[in-house]
Motif scaffolding. Sequence first.
Motif, PDB file in Angstrom:
ATOM      1  N   TYR A 184       6.538   6.170 -17.679  1.00 35.78           N
ATOM      2  CA  TYR A 184       5.291   6.507 -18.375  1.00 35.78           C
ATOM      3  C   TYR A 184       5.406   7.884 -19.030  1.00 35.78           C
ATOM      4  CZ  TYR A 184       3.158   2.596 -15.880  1.00 35.78           C
ATOM      5  OH  TYR A 184       2.864   1.363 -15.409  1.00 35.78           O
TER       6      TYR A 184
ATOM      7  N   MET B 235       0.839  -1.212   0.000  1.00 38.02           N
ATOM      8  CA  MET B 235       0.000   0.000   0.000  1.00 38.02           C
ATOM      9  C   MET B 235       0.861   1.243   0.000  1.00 38.02           C
ATOM     10  SD  MET B 235      -3.450   0.170   0.284  1.00 38.02           S
ATOM     11  CE  MET B 235      -3.896   1.309   1.601  1.00 38.02           C
ATOM     12  N   GLY B 236       0.518   2.176  -0.852  1.00 34.85           N
ATOM     13  CA  GLY B 236       1.289   3.408  -0.966  1.00 34.85           C
ATOM     14  C   GLY B 236       0.826   4.447   0.044  1.00 34.85           C
TER      15      GLY B 236
ATOM     16  N   GLY C  65      -0.752   7.205  -0.925  1.00 34.61           N
ATOM     17  CA  GLY C  65      -1.768   8.025  -1.579  1.00 34.61           C
ATOM     18  C   GLY C  65      -1.184   8.969  -2.603  1.00 34.61           C
ATOM     19  N   MET C  66       0.113   8.831  -2.829  1.00 33.27           N
ATOM     20  CA  MET C  66       0.762   9.658  -3.851  1.00 33.27           C
ATOM     21  C   MET C  66       1.609   8.759  -4.746  1.00 33.27           C
ATOM     22  SD  MET C  66       1.957  12.771  -1.450  1.00 33.27           S
ATOM     23  CE  MET C  66       0.799  13.393  -0.228  1.00 33.27           C
ATOM     24  N   ILE C  67       1.761   9.179  -6.014  1.00 31.51           N
ATOM     25  CA  ILE C  67       2.520   8.348  -6.944  1.00 31.51           C
ATOM     26  C   ILE C  67       4.013   8.626  -6.782  1.00 31.51           C
ATOM     27  CG2 ILE C  67       2.916   7.789  -9.372  1.00 31.51           C
ATOM     28  CD1 ILE C  67       0.010   8.536  -9.921  1.00 31.51           C
ATOM     29  N   GLN C  68       4.755   7.554  -6.578  1.00 26.36           N
ATOM     30  CA  GLN C  68       6.222   7.665  -6.503  1.00 26.36           C
ATOM     31  C   GLN C  68       6.784   7.233  -7.855  1.00 26.36           C
ATOM     32  OE1 GLN C  68       7.497   8.660  -3.452  1.00 26.36           O
ATOM     33  NE2 GLN C  68       5.366   8.750  -2.738  1.00 26.36           N
ATOM     34  N   GLY C  69       7.696   8.043  -8.379  1.00 19.03           N
ATOM     35  CA  GLY C  69       8.348   7.658  -9.627  1.00 19.03           C
ATOM     36  C   GLY C  69       7.400   7.718 -10.815  1.00 19.03           C
ATOM     37  N   GLY C  70       7.521   6.745 -11.709  1.00 12.83           N
ATOM     38  CA  GLY C  70       6.641   6.729 -12.879  1.00 12.83           C
ATOM     39  C   GLY C  70       7.184   7.509 -14.060  1.00 12.83           C
ATOM     40  N   TRP C  71       8.467   7.861 -14.031  1.00 12.09           N
ATOM     41  CA  TRP C  71       9.054   8.607 -15.156  1.00 12.09           C
ATOM     42  C   TRP C  71       8.995   7.808 -16.453  1.00 12.09           C
ATOM     43  CZ3 TRP C  71      10.198  13.427 -16.347  1.00 12.09           C
ATOM     44  CH2 TRP C  71      10.353  14.368 -15.317  1.00 12.09           C
TER      45      TRP C  71
END
Lengths: 241, 61, 152
Positions: free
Chosen positions: B12, B1-2, B4-10
């Motif tokens: 995409y 579970m995170g 609630g914020m997106i980490q990383g994803g560069w």
Amino acid sequence: MTSRSYVAGAALSAIGFALLVVAHYLGLFVAPREAMMGDVGRILYVHVPTAWGALLFYLGAFVAAIGSLWSGRRGWDAATTAMVEVGTVMTFLLLVQGSLWARPTWGTYWTWDPRLTTSAVLAAAFGVVLLLRRLIDQPARRATATAVATIVAFVDVPIVYFSVKWWNSLHQPVSSRQTIDSPMMQPLLIAAVAVLLLGIGLSVLRWRVELARLLAEEAAPDLPDAPAPLDLSGASGAPRG
Amino acid sequence: MGQGMIQGGWGYVIAVYGISWGVMLGYAVMLLAQARESALARALPEASAASPASSHKGRAP
Amino acid sequence: MTQAVQRRLFLVVALLVAGGALGVIAMGGIGENLVYFWTPAQLHQNSDKAVGATIRLGGVVQAGTVDWQQGDQLLTFTVGEQTVDTATPVVVKAKGAPPQMFREGIGVVVEGTMRKDGVFAADKVMVKHSNEYRAPTEGVDPESLYATVEEL
């Protein structure tokens, strides 16, 4: 020999690309990351201008289609085709961009949400317009079919726009100045102007290509439905066969 | 579970920018080549495009 | 009929067809066929149709209801109409970790089916992002961020 439309189309496209470099530099490296989406939120600066562009060039195609049916001039027919194609390239990109944005944010590449469904219909409907055009040989009939199909396909444009208002959706509602912080608004607006100029430039080039094709087709002697000789004012010598 | 914020994803982000730039540049280059070719081959008279007499119905008097 | 008259007739017909189609859709003519998800209240109204069928439920993850069992990869939470909804919340159970943005107070759409015991068994948990794009504030209180995504 180059022509005015070639120079204008190339220049507008170049300016559009240059502005897009500026906008995307600001969006990727200067603007803050989004509070929830982090760096993934930077897709905003590509996706939203592409959406505006797609709908806008389809609107242009709709107007040109009316002009084509009203006047019967091949210039309008070529303009309709040009803007349908530019809009469809953008819509195709829109679907790919949205899908790649949806995966990290929503948790899925695709879902049959009203905004996504109507956007997919948009790409399909205008794809059919372009296909239809390739299937008809007779120029006048082809011009009429292209224009009528464009007008019918255009019905989906306002539906895509209002889909998030009319129906429950996963896609967010329309954003505005109030919902986008100013440091993010600046690259977004620059990107929007860039995509607009780029789209106009590409449409002019595509219009030119289409017009040349139509003229060459009319000049070809073996067409079943060759029109009467045209008064090409300013034309010197007979067109090549 | 995170959190609630997106980490990383560069990845995409790079994919979206890369595909979009690639397609738009490719389309532009293709159109430039086609437009140039038609310009060179035909010495297309600009005026004929907008001239009222150039109806594709060929019903000029 | 000359070609010009024929063309303009086509124009009028095409515009009428286009305008008519848009009018019908805008007035809700196909609205029923484009229900992407049910709200918790709509789910309760259609409870007879919800059991066993693949449906979607949309709402807000209720505060204090999220339970994540790391070992079993089992996620349980309650979906309501608003952040605090005592009237119509639905308990949702899903397998696997949710998207990174999942948290209390966020809008979600879950896909799956209603079990006979009144629990929604979700195959897919999707997170809704609002139309807000905000710069992060330094030393922000996470609770204050929830406020921006409350309206669904």
